[in-house]
Design an enzyme around this catalytic site. Sequence first.
Site, PDB file in Angstrom:
ATOM      1  N   GLU A  15       8.614 -16.657  -7.805  1.00  0.00           N
ATOM      2  CA  GLU A  15       8.222 -15.097  -7.310  1.00  0.00           C
ATOM      3  C   GLU A  15       9.500 -14.620  -7.215  1.00  0.00           C
ATOM      4  OE1 GLU A  15       5.460 -13.517  -8.686  1.00  0.00           O
ATOM      5  OE2 GLU A  15       4.543 -14.321  -9.929  1.00  0.00           O
TER       6      GLU A  15
ATOM      7  N   ASP B 181       5.601  -5.674  -5.677  1.00  0.00           N
ATOM      8  CA  ASP B 181       5.266  -7.077  -5.202  1.00  0.00           C
ATOM      9  C   ASP B 181       6.724  -7.298  -4.032  1.00  0.00           C
ATOM     10  OD1 ASP B 181       3.627  -7.511  -7.078  1.00  0.00           O
ATOM     11  OD2 ASP B 181       5.271  -8.282  -8.581  1.00  0.00           O
TER      12      ASP B 181
END
Length: 145
Positions: free
Chosen positions: A54, A70
């Site tokens: 991520e 994000d």
Amino acid sequence: MLFFGFLLAFLSAVPGTEGEIIPRCELVKILREHGFEGFEGTTIADWICLVQHESDYNTEAYNNNGPSRDYGIFQINSKYWCNDGKTSGAVDGCHISCSELMTNDLEDDIKCAKKIARDAHGLTPWYGWKNHCEGRDLSSYVKGC
């Protein structure tokens, strides 16, 4: 010469965009201390794999997904979990400003990531985990730590 001195002073005052890269084994230790092993059926290896895919361990990671963004080491989404003041219809499930997720202090990130995992009963909200970690041997992510 004065211009270059001013430029150097200005650039020194601007926060870096890279953030702190937390070493893998240091993050393993932090997650163990915060009770991630066994949390909602996950392992520390699951979380380390998630973070690698991520954010690549970067506390200031940022990803613009178009209608939402994000933030931070766990790449927490502004549509559902944090407030960035830009995302239309945001839920703010963790009741936190997204900018708080981009600091080197991981306390808020940890609380929010655990809330997400608790609500989902696992790590399925994270595509990095689903695409790279789910159902795989993840022992290498904690080996040597």
